[in-house]
Write an enzyme that holds these catalytic residues in place. Structure first.
Site, PDB file in Angstrom:
ATOM      1  N   ASP A 202       0.900  -1.149   0.000  1.00 44.46           N
ATOM      2  CA  ASP A 202       0.000   0.000   0.000  1.00 44.46           C
ATOM      3  C   ASP A 202       0.934   1.191   0.000  1.00 44.46           C
ATOM      4  OD1 ASP A 202      -1.531   2.257   0.854  1.00 44.46           O
ATOM      5  OD2 ASP A 202      -3.099   0.848   1.432  1.00 44.46           O
ATOM      6  N   HIS A 203       1.110   1.803  -1.165  1.00 44.32           N
ATOM      7  CA  HIS A 203       2.227   2.741  -1.276  1.00 44.32           C
ATOM      8  C   HIS A 203       2.069   3.957  -0.363  1.00 44.32           C
ATOM      9  CE1 HIS A 203      -0.324   4.911  -4.145  1.00 44.32           C
ATOM     10  NE2 HIS A 203       0.494   5.925  -4.037  1.00 44.32           N
ATOM     11  N   GLU A 241      -7.200  14.948  -5.640  1.00 42.28           N
ATOM     12  CA  GLU A 241      -6.343  14.897  -6.830  1.00 42.28           C
ATOM     13  C   GLU A 241      -6.938  15.775  -7.917  1.00 42.28           C
ATOM     14  OE1 GLU A 241      -4.566  10.826  -7.880  1.00 42.28           O
ATOM     15  OE2 GLU A 241      -6.523  10.358  -7.045  1.00 42.28           O
ATOM     16  N   HIS A 265      -5.695   3.003   1.079  1.00 44.46           N
ATOM     17  CA  HIS A 265      -4.858   4.121   1.520  1.00 44.46           C
ATOM     18  C   HIS A 265      -5.455   4.901   2.697  1.00 44.46           C
ATOM     19  CE1 HIS A 265      -2.930   3.063  -2.116  1.00 44.46           C
ATOM     20  NE2 HIS A 265      -3.597   3.841  -2.928  1.00 44.46           N
TER      21      HIS A 265
HETATM   22  C1  BG6 Z   1      -3.447   4.748  -6.504  1.00 48.60           C
HETATM   23  C2  BG6 Z   1      -4.820   4.895  -7.104  1.00 48.60           C
HETATM   24  O1  BG6 Z   1      -3.414   3.662  -5.625  1.00 48.60           O
HETATM   25  O2  BG6 Z   1      -3.127   5.931  -5.810  1.00 48.60           O
HETATM   26  C3  BG6 Z   1      -4.870   6.102  -8.017  1.00 48.60           C
HETATM   27  O3  BG6 Z   1      -5.134   3.726  -7.826  1.00 48.60           O
HETATM   28  C4  BG6 Z   1      -4.403   7.335  -7.319  1.00 48.60           C
HETATM   29  O4  BG6 Z   1      -6.182   6.282  -8.535  1.00 48.60           O
HETATM   30  C5  BG6 Z   1      -3.065   7.080  -6.640  1.00 48.60           C
HETATM   31  O5  BG6 Z   1      -4.273   8.359  -8.272  1.00 48.60           O
HETATM   32  C6  BG6 Z   1      -2.657   8.248  -5.782  1.00 48.60           C
HETATM   33  O6  BG6 Z   1      -1.357   8.032  -5.331  1.00 48.60           O
HETATM   34  P1  BG6 Z   1      -0.345   9.221  -5.172  1.00 48.60           P
HETATM   35  O7  BG6 Z   1       0.869   8.615  -4.566  1.00 48.60           O
HETATM   36  O8  BG6 Z   1      -0.114   9.790  -6.526  1.00 48.60           O
HETATM   37  O9  BG6 Z   1      -1.035  10.195  -4.265  1.00 48.60           O
END
Ligand code: BG6
Length: 513
Positions: A202-203, A241, A265
Site C-alpha cells: 500500500d504505497h 487529486e 490508503h
Molecule cells: C493509486 C490509485 O493507488 O493511488 C490512483 O489507484 C491514485 O487512482 C493514486 O491516483 C494516488 O497516489 P499518489 O501517490 O499519486 O497520491
C-alpha cells in the site's frame, strides 16, 4: 541476540530512523514488466536507490512479460521510462552500470516451461552476480493473472528458497474487489507462499509523512495525553487529486473511489492516526494495533449508508483554467456510468479512545488541488475568557503530500493595544528542515521487502477487515440500481454539495486546503 538488539536491527521505526535492516542482494522478478507501474514507479525507484547508493550492487532485475524482446531493447525502454519518471536527473554513468543488472525474460504467464527456464536463469544469476538465492517476485499485474503465476512458481520450486536464502512476493493493489475476492486471493497466495513471505503493498504507507505519524505520536510525550475523545472533537482525512482517471477508465469502472482509495490508503492512514501504542516496533506488533482500529470501525446498516456516505462523479469543468471532460466522456468509461469518482464519509471508531469522535474522510478526482492531509481538530477551550466565537482554534495538520510537514494552529493575540485574537500556525516543513527531498514511497518499500521488514505492508487480516467495512457500503450502493444518491460535481470543484452537508449537519465544515 536479545530482543531489543534484534528489533533495532530489523525495524526502521527505531529511534532516529537510523538503524534499519540491511537490504540483501537478490533478484527482483517483475511480472508485468512492460506495464505502467514498472515504467512509472518500479524502475525509477530502483534507479534512484542505485543513485543514492542504497541498493546492494548485486541486485538484479528480471522483467517477465509476454512480448518477445531482447535484454537490450528492454533496457532501452526502461531507460526512457526512468528519464521520464525519475525524481532525480538520470546520470549516464550510473544508468550504464545499473542497466547491466537488468534482464528480460519472455514467457506467457500460463506457460509452465517459461517458469522452468526462469528458475534456471535465476540459478545462473546467483552464480554470476552473487544474488545468493534470494528472490523477490513482484506482481505488477491484475489479480486475474495471479493464479497461473503462483501455480507455476510453485511447480518450478520457486516459492521455496534454497537453504539460507529467501523467496518473497510483493502483491500490488487492487487486492480484490470485495471481501470474498480478497479472501480468495489470500487463499491462492497462501497455497504457494506463507504469510511471512507475502508483502501486500500500500504505497501510502511508504510516504514519508505517513511513517512520521508514529514518530510524532509516540516519540513525543505531549500528544498522547490529548489523543482521545476528551480533547479531540473530530478527525478529517482528505486525499484530493486534480487528475481524472487518465488512461485507467477500464480499471476505474470496476473500482470507483471507494475501492480505489478508501479501502486501502485512507483506512491505512486512519489506522496510523488512531491506533494505540504498539508493545514494540516489530511488524506484527504494529499491525496488531492497526487491525484493532479497523475491527472497531462501526459497521453501518444499509439504511445508514445514504446518511453517512456521499458519492459523487465529476462532470465537465476546468482544472487550472483548462477545460476537462466529464468522467462519463473519458476513454473506456460507460457513458451512463454511475461509478464514484468522489466519496465523503463519516465513520466512528467504537472504542474508549475514540468514542463520540467522528472521522470524516473525503477522496476525489478532478478536485481543484492535489493534496493529502490528516487534520486533528481539538475541542474548544472553555468559552469563559476567550474563544466565544472561535471554532477549530487548535488543529494539528499532518500534510502527507505535497509540501510534507506538520502544522499546529493556535490562537494568539494580535500585537497592539487592543485585545484581538487571531489564529497562527507553527509549521514544520520537511524540505526546509532537513534540506533534502524525501524518497518516493516505492523506494522505501522495495528496500524494506529486500530487508525482510513487513512493517509498512498490509497483513492478511488488515486487508480483509477493511473490505468488510467497505462491502457494506458497496452492497448498499449496488442495491440502489438507479444510483439515486449519486451527486455530480463540476471538475475543478470540491465535490458535491452533499459532502459539505455531511459535516454541516454536525455543525462542522471541511478544512480549506
Ligand atoms: C493509486 C490509485 O493507488 O493511488 C490512483 O489507484 C491514485 O487512482 C493514486 O491516483 C494516488 O497516489 P499518489 O501517490 O499519486 O497520491
Amino acid at each position: 541476540m536479545n530482543r531489543a538488539a534484534e528489533q533495532s536491527q530489523t525495524n526502521p521505526l527505531r529511534e532516529g530512523l537510523s538503524t534499519r535492516a540491511v537490504p540483501q542482494p537478490c533478484t527482483i522478478v517483475i511480472f508485468g514488466a512492460t506495464g505502467d507501474l514498472t515504467h512509472r514507479k518500479l524502475l525509477p525507484a530502483l534507479y534512484n536507490l542505485a543513485t543514492d547508493g542504497e541498493l546492494p550492487p548485486a541486485v538484479t532485475v528480471i522483467g517477465f512479460a509476454r512480448r518477445p524482446k531482447a535484454d537490450d531493447d528492454f533496457r532501452n525502454e526502461m531507460h526512457e521510462a526512468v528519464k521520464q519518471f525519475s525524481r532525480q536527473t538520470v546520470r549516464d554513468e550510473i544508468w550504464k552500470n545499473f542497466a547491466q543488472s537488468i534482464f528480460y525474460h519472455q514467457s506467457d504467464f500460463a506457460d509452465e516451461s517459461g517458469f522452468k527456464t526462469l528458475a534456471e536463469r535465476l540459478t545462473r544469476i546467483d552464480q554470476e552476480r552473487g544474488t545468493r538465492g534470494n528472490r523477490l517476485f513482484y506482481f505488477a499485474v491484475g489479480p486475474e493473472q495471479f493464479e497461473p503465476i503462483l501455480k507455476h512458481l510453485k511447480a518450478a520450486g520457486l516459492n521455496k528458497a534454497p537453504e539460507g536464502s529467501w523467496a518473497r512476493v510483493i502483491v500490488e493493489k487492487p487486492f480484490g474487489t470485495d471481501l470474498g475476492s480478497a479472501r480468495e486471493l489470500n487463499r491462492l497466495i497462501s497455497n504457494s507462499f506463507s504469510e511471512e513471505q507475502t508483502y501486500r503493498i500500500d504505497h501510502f504507507l511508504g510516504k514519508e509523512t505517513a511513517q512520521n505519524i508514529l514518530v510524532l505520536r509516540f516519540a513525543n510525550a505531549i500528544f498522547e495525553p490529548l489523543w482521545n475523545t476528551r480533547y479531540i472533537d473530530h478527525l478529517q482525512i482528505t486525499a484530493a487529486e486534480t487528475l481524472g482517471v487518465e488512461s485507467r477508465g477500464g480499471y476505474y469502472e470496476t473500482a470507483g473511489a471507494l475501492r480505489d482509495m478508501v479501502q486501502n490508503h485512507l483506512l491505512q492512514l486512519l489506522c496510523l492516526v488512531a491506533m494505540d501504542a504498539p508493545s514494540d516496533l516489530s511488524a506484527d506488533s504494529i499491525r496488531d494495533e492497526k487491525v484493532k482500529v479497523v475491527k472497531c470501525l462501526r459497521r453501518m446498516t444499509a439504511a445508514e449508508v445514504p446518511t453517512n456516505v456521499v458519492r459523487g462523479q465529476y462532470r465537465e469543468g476546468a482544472i487550472n483554467g483548462k477545460p476537462v471532460l466529464a468522467y462519463r466522456a473519458e476513454e473506456k468509461v460507460d457513458p451512463k456510468s454511475t461509478t464514484d469518482t468522489f466519496v465523503a464519509l463519516k465513520l466512528n471508531i467504537d472504542n474508549w479512545r475514540w468514542w463520540d469522535v467522528p472521522i470524516y474522510m473525503r477522496v476525489g478526482k478532478r478536485l481543484p488541488k492535489s493534496a493529502t492531509e490528516i487534520s486533528v481538530h481539538f475541542k474548544k477551550a472553555p468559552m469563559v475568557l476567550f474563544n466565544k466565537e472561535a471554532n477549530d482554534a487548535n488543529v494539528l495538520v499532518i500534510r502527507i503530500q505535497p509540501d510534507e510537514g506538520i502544522s499546529l494552529r493556535m490562537q494568539a493575540k494580535i500585537p497592539g493595544t487592543s485585545f484581538r485574537i487571531e489564529p497562527v500556525k507553527m509549521d514544520f516543513h520537511y524540505g526546509t528542515t532537513f534540506g533534502k527531498a524525501s524518497p518516493e514511497a516505492y523506494e522505501r518499500l522495495l528496500l524494506d521487502a529486500m530487508s525482510g521488514d513487513a512493517t509498512l505492508f498490509a497483513r492478511r487480516d488488515e486487508v480483509e477487515q477493511a473490505w468488510a467495512v467497505i462491502d457494506i457500503i458497496e452492497k448498499a450502493w449496488s442495491a440502489n440500481k438507479e444510483a439515486s444518491d449519486l451527486s455530480f460535481y463540476p471538475a475543478g470543484s470540491w465535490g458535491p454539495e452533499a459532502a459539505d452537508e455531511l459535516l454541516a449537519r454536525d455543525g462542522r465544515f471541511w478544512r480549506r486546503l
